[in-house]
Design a protein around this motif. Structure first.
Motif, PDB file in Angstrom:
ATOM      1  N   VAL A  29       0.833  -1.198   0.000  1.00  0.00           N
ATOM      2  CA  VAL A  29       0.000   0.000   0.000  1.00  0.00           C
ATOM      3  C   VAL A  29       0.873   1.255   0.000  1.00  0.00           C
ATOM      4  O   VAL A  29       1.740   1.417   0.857  1.00  0.00           O
ATOM      5  CB  VAL A  29      -0.948   0.007   1.218  1.00  0.00           C
ATOM      6  N   LEU A  30       0.634   2.126  -0.978  1.00  0.00           N
ATOM      7  CA  LEU A  30       1.326   3.406  -1.055  1.00  0.00           C
ATOM      8  C   LEU A  30       0.660   4.417  -0.124  1.00  0.00           C
ATOM      9  O   LEU A  30      -0.527   4.300   0.169  1.00  0.00           O
ATOM     10  CB  LEU A  30       1.289   3.937  -2.495  1.00  0.00           C
ATOM     11  N   PRO A  31       1.396   5.424   0.321  1.00  0.00           N
ATOM     12  CA  PRO A  31       0.790   6.433   1.212  1.00  0.00           C
ATOM     13  C   PRO A  31      -0.231   7.286   0.474  1.00  0.00           C
ATOM     14  O   PRO A  31      -0.135   7.485  -0.736  1.00  0.00           O
ATOM     15  CB  PRO A  31       1.985   7.269   1.659  1.00  0.00           C
ATOM     16  N   GLN A  32      -1.198   7.790   1.221  1.00  0.00           N
ATOM     17  CA  GLN A  32      -2.202   8.693   0.663  1.00  0.00           C
ATOM     18  C   GLN A  32      -1.549  10.049   0.410  1.00  0.00           C
ATOM     19  O   GLN A  32      -0.622  10.429   1.122  1.00  0.00           O
ATOM     20  CB  GLN A  32      -3.376   8.850   1.629  1.00  0.00           C
ATOM     21  N   PRO A  33      -1.996  10.795  -0.599  1.00  0.00           N
ATOM     22  CA  PRO A  33      -1.400  12.105  -0.866  1.00  0.00           C
ATOM     23  C   PRO A  33      -1.675  13.083   0.284  1.00  0.00           C
ATOM     24  O   PRO A  33      -2.706  13.003   0.938  1.00  0.00           O
ATOM     25  CB  PRO A  33      -2.059  12.562  -2.163  1.00  0.00           C
ATOM     26  N   SER A  34      -0.734  13.954   0.493  1.00  0.00           N
ATOM     27  CA  SER A  34      -0.902  14.972   1.525  1.00  0.00           C
ATOM     28  C   SER A  34      -0.723  16.337   0.876  1.00  0.00           C
ATOM     29  O   SER A  34       0.333  16.600   0.296  1.00  0.00           O
ATOM     30  CB  SER A  34       0.132  14.756   2.624  1.00  0.00           C
ATOM     31  N   PRO A  35      -1.677  17.227   0.908  1.00  0.00           N
ATOM     32  CA  PRO A  35      -3.018  17.124   1.494  1.00  0.00           C
ATOM     33  C   PRO A  35      -3.912  16.214   0.654  1.00  0.00           C
ATOM     34  O   PRO A  35      -3.652  16.009  -0.530  1.00  0.00           O
ATOM     35  CB  PRO A  35      -3.525  18.568   1.457  1.00  0.00           C
ATOM     36  N   PRO A  36      -4.962  15.659   1.264  1.00  0.00           N
ATOM     37  CA  PRO A  36      -5.856  14.749   0.529  1.00  0.00           C
ATOM     38  C   PRO A  36      -6.481  15.416  -0.695  1.00  0.00           C
ATOM     39  O   PRO A  36      -6.819  16.593  -0.662  1.00  0.00           O
ATOM     40  CB  PRO A  36      -6.930  14.399   1.567  1.00  0.00           C
ATOM     41  N   LEU A  37      -6.614  14.632  -1.743  1.00  0.00           N
ATOM     42  CA  LEU A  37      -7.202  15.126  -2.997  1.00  0.00           C
ATOM     43  C   LEU A  37      -8.677  14.748  -3.075  1.00  0.00           C
ATOM     44  O   LEU A  37      -9.097  13.761  -2.470  1.00  0.00           O
ATOM     45  CB  LEU A  37      -6.466  14.510  -4.190  1.00  0.00           C
ATOM     46  N   PRO A  38      -9.473  15.493  -3.851  1.00  0.00           N
ATOM     47  CA  PRO A  38     -10.858  15.064  -4.097  1.00  0.00           C
ATOM     48  C   PRO A  38     -10.881  13.697  -4.785  1.00  0.00           C
ATOM     49  O   PRO A  38      -9.897  13.293  -5.423  1.00  0.00           O
ATOM     50  CB  PRO A  38     -11.408  16.151  -5.024  1.00  0.00           C
ATOM     51  N   ALA A  39     -11.984  12.993  -4.666  1.00  0.00           N
ATOM     52  CA  ALA A  39     -12.082  11.612  -5.151  1.00  0.00           C
ATOM     53  C   ALA A  39     -11.776  11.455  -6.631  1.00  0.00           C
ATOM     54  O   ALA A  39     -11.198  10.458  -7.048  1.00  0.00           O
ATOM     55  CB  ALA A  39     -13.468  11.057  -4.847  1.00  0.00           C
ATOM     56  N   GLY A  40     -12.140  12.407  -7.464  1.00  0.00           N
ATOM     57  CA  GLY A  40     -11.956  12.270  -8.901  1.00  0.00           C
ATOM     58  C   GLY A  40     -10.595  12.686  -9.417  1.00  0.00           C
ATOM     59  O   GLY A  40     -10.342  12.622 -10.606  1.00  0.00           O
ATOM     60  N   GLU A  41      -9.692  13.117  -8.541  1.00  0.00           N
ATOM     61  CA  GLU A  41      -8.380  13.595  -8.974  1.00  0.00           C
ATOM     62  C   GLU A  41      -7.277  12.605  -8.623  1.00  0.00           C
ATOM     63  O   GLU A  41      -7.373  11.878  -7.644  1.00  0.00           O
ATOM     64  CB  GLU A  41      -8.067  14.946  -8.323  1.00  0.00           C
ATOM     65  N   SER A  42      -6.227  12.618  -9.424  1.00  0.00           N
ATOM     66  CA  SER A  42      -5.049  11.785  -9.192  1.00  0.00           C
ATOM     67  C   SER A  42      -3.896  12.664  -8.732  1.00  0.00           C
ATOM     68  O   SER A  42      -3.821  13.826  -9.116  1.00  0.00           O
ATOM     69  CB  SER A  42      -4.628  11.078 -10.481  1.00  0.00           C
ATOM     70  N   PRO A  43      -2.986  12.095  -7.943  1.00  0.00           N
ATOM     71  CA  PRO A  43      -1.814  12.889  -7.572  1.00  0.00           C
ATOM     72  C   PRO A  43      -0.908  13.130  -8.775  1.00  0.00           C
ATOM     73  O   PRO A  43      -1.055  12.495  -9.825  1.00  0.00           O
ATOM     74  CB  PRO A  43      -1.110  12.038  -6.518  1.00  0.00           C
ATOM     75  N   ASP A  44       0.026  14.042  -8.619  1.00  0.00           N
ATOM     76  CA  ASP A  44       1.003  14.340  -9.656  1.00  0.00           C
ATOM     77  C   ASP A  44       1.823  13.083  -9.963  1.00  0.00           C
ATOM     78  O   ASP A  44       2.180  12.341  -9.041  1.00  0.00           O
ATOM     79  CB  ASP A  44       1.918  15.469  -9.162  1.00  0.00           C
ATOM     80  N   PRO A  45       2.141  12.803 -11.233  1.00  0.00           N
ATOM     81  CA  PRO A  45       2.914  11.595 -11.565  1.00  0.00           C
ATOM     82  C   PRO A  45       4.270  11.496 -10.855  1.00  0.00           C
ATOM     83  O   PRO A  45       4.798  10.399 -10.700  1.00  0.00           O
ATOM     84  CB  PRO A  45       3.106  11.686 -13.078  1.00  0.00           C
ATOM     85  N   ASP A  46       4.829  12.622 -10.404  1.00  0.00           N
ATOM     86  CA  ASP A  46       6.102  12.574  -9.691  1.00  0.00           C
ATOM     87  C   ASP A  46       5.923  12.270  -8.210  1.00  0.00           C
ATOM     88  O   ASP A  46       6.894  12.039  -7.504  1.00  0.00           O
ATOM     89  CB  ASP A  46       6.843  13.905  -9.849  1.00  0.00           C
ATOM     90  N   SER A  47       4.697  12.255  -7.731  1.00  0.00           N
ATOM     91  CA  SER A  47       4.408  12.014  -6.323  1.00  0.00           C
ATOM     92  C   SER A  47       4.623  10.538  -5.983  1.00  0.00           C
ATOM     93  O   SER A  47       4.442   9.656  -6.819  1.00  0.00           O
ATOM     94  CB  SER A  47       2.968  12.418  -6.028  1.00  0.00           C
ATOM     95  N   GLU A  48       4.957  10.270  -4.717  1.00  0.00           N
ATOM     96  CA  GLU A  48       5.122   8.881  -4.288  1.00  0.00           C
ATOM     97  C   GLU A  48       3.774   8.173  -4.163  1.00  0.00           C
ATOM     98  O   GLU A  48       3.723   6.949  -4.086  1.00  0.00           O
ATOM     99  CB  GLU A  48       5.867   8.809  -2.954  1.00  0.00           C
ATOM    100  N   SER A  49       2.682   8.929  -4.162  1.00  0.00           N
ATOM    101  CA  SER A  49       1.344   8.351  -4.066  1.00  0.00           C
ATOM    102  C   SER A  49       0.771   7.955  -5.424  1.00  0.00           C
ATOM    103  O   SER A  49      -0.264   7.307  -5.488  1.00  0.00           O
ATOM    104  CB  SER A  49       0.389   9.344  -3.400  1.00  0.00           C
ATOM    105  N   TYR A  50       1.410   8.364  -6.517  1.00  0.00           N
ATOM    106  CA  TYR A  50       0.933   8.042  -7.865  1.00  0.00           C
ATOM    107  C   TYR A  50       1.167   6.557  -8.124  1.00  0.00           C
ATOM    108  O   TYR A  50       2.270   6.040  -7.935  1.00  0.00           O
ATOM    109  CB  TYR A  50       1.692   8.891  -8.885  1.00  0.00           C
ATOM    110  N   ASP A  51       0.124   5.851  -8.531  1.00  0.00           N
ATOM    111  CA  ASP A  51       0.278   4.418  -8.783  1.00  0.00           C
ATOM    112  C   ASP A  51      -0.174   4.063 -10.198  1.00  0.00           C
ATOM    113  O   ASP A  51      -0.610   4.914 -10.970  1.00  0.00           O
ATOM    114  CB  ASP A  51      -0.446   3.587  -7.730  1.00  0.00           C
ATOM    115  N   VAL A  52      -0.066   2.805 -10.533  1.00  0.00           N
ATOM    116  CA  VAL A  52      -0.359   2.347 -11.891  1.00  0.00           C
ATOM    117  C   VAL A  52      -1.846   2.505 -12.227  1.00  0.00           C
ATOM    118  O   VAL A  52      -2.197   2.693 -13.398  1.00  0.00           O
ATOM    119  CB  VAL A  52       0.135   0.893 -12.090  1.00  0.00           C
ATOM    120  N   LEU A  53      -2.724   2.491 -11.238  1.00  0.00           N
ATOM    121  CA  LEU A  53      -4.154   2.667 -11.520  1.00  0.00           C
ATOM    122  C   LEU A  53      -4.471   4.101 -11.918  1.00  0.00           C
ATOM    123  O   LEU A  53      -5.357   4.335 -12.742  1.00  0.00           O
ATOM    124  CB  LEU A  53      -4.992   2.235 -10.315  1.00  0.00           C
ATOM    125  N   ASP A  54      -3.736   5.064 -11.348  1.00  0.00           N
ATOM    126  CA  ASP A  54      -3.874   6.448 -11.804  1.00  0.00           C
ATOM    127  C   ASP A  54      -3.457   6.541 -13.268  1.00  0.00           C
ATOM    128  O   ASP A  54      -4.080   7.241 -14.068  1.00  0.00           O
ATOM    129  CB  ASP A  54      -2.995   7.391 -10.971  1.00  0.00           C
TER     130      ASP A  54
END
Length: 193
Positions: free
Chosen positions: A36-61
């Motif tokens: 399990v990867l960490p959740q983005p900080s600050p939390p994002l709205p449900a329909g948004e993905s973190p930045d691709p350079d973020s450690e929270s960005y995963d293959v499903l994004d």
């Protein structure tokens, strides 16, 4: 112009492979074998993905961001193990979009899509009913097959919930996005799960 490949093919850490299917880490709350990867900080709205350079960005994004572009391609050159998960994810998103009707409310669509995601009678690589056995190796033994089934079930559930958040992002009218539903008739690589 070639199809878009996964950026996780360039990852330095080699994921665990079952057959030649990677078990990549996911940002999820669903129980399963994935790291399990960490959740983005600050939390994002449900329909948004973190930045691709973020450690929270995963293959499903990545699956959701590349789905619409890759759906137009009939050929796909696999450049690494993450591409196999990308292919599976795109085919599953196509299946989910096919279950959402233009008149469905969020509640109806959630029922349809989550029933599809929670169904445990789906084919995995190596099963005769699996449509892409020519590019996937079967698991070595029953234990690997069960781990792959659990991982794919986790992927399906998380992908379904993220897809619903994107398709129903504009909740003002309660209808699904026509821009997402316009891809229901397209088949990536001419295949379906």
């Amino acid at each position: 112009m070639p199809a878009y490949n996964s950026m996780f093919n360039n990852d330095q850490t080699v994921p665990r492979l079952v057959g030649n299917f990677p078990l990549l880490p996911l940002r999820t709350k669903t129980r399963g074998p994935a790291y399990v990867l960490p959740q983005p900080s600050p939390p994002l709205p449900a329909g948004e993905s973190p930045d691709p350079d973020s450690e929270s960005y995963d293959v499903l994004d990545e699956v959701l961001s590349l789905f619409r572009a890759n759906t137009f391609f009939r050929n796909f050159e696999i450049q690494g193990p993450a591409d196999r998960l990308l292919i599976y994810g795109i085919l599953f998103v196509s299946e989910c979009l096919g279950r959402i009707r233009p008149h469905h409310s969020l509640r109806d669509a959630t029922k349809e899509v989550l029933n599809t995601a929670l169904d445990l009678n789906f084919a995995i690589p190596g099963d005769p009913a699996f449509p892409l056995n020519q590019i996937y190796e079967p698991p070595r033994d029953r234990q690997d097959a069960e781990q792959l089934r659990q991982y794919l079930s986790q992927v399906r559930q998380e992908l379904a919930s993220r897809l619903l958040a994107k398709v129903y992002e504009d909740e003002s009218d309660g209808k699904p996005s026509k821009w997402w539903l316009s891809f229901t008739k397209r088949k990536f690589m001419g295949k379906a799960l």
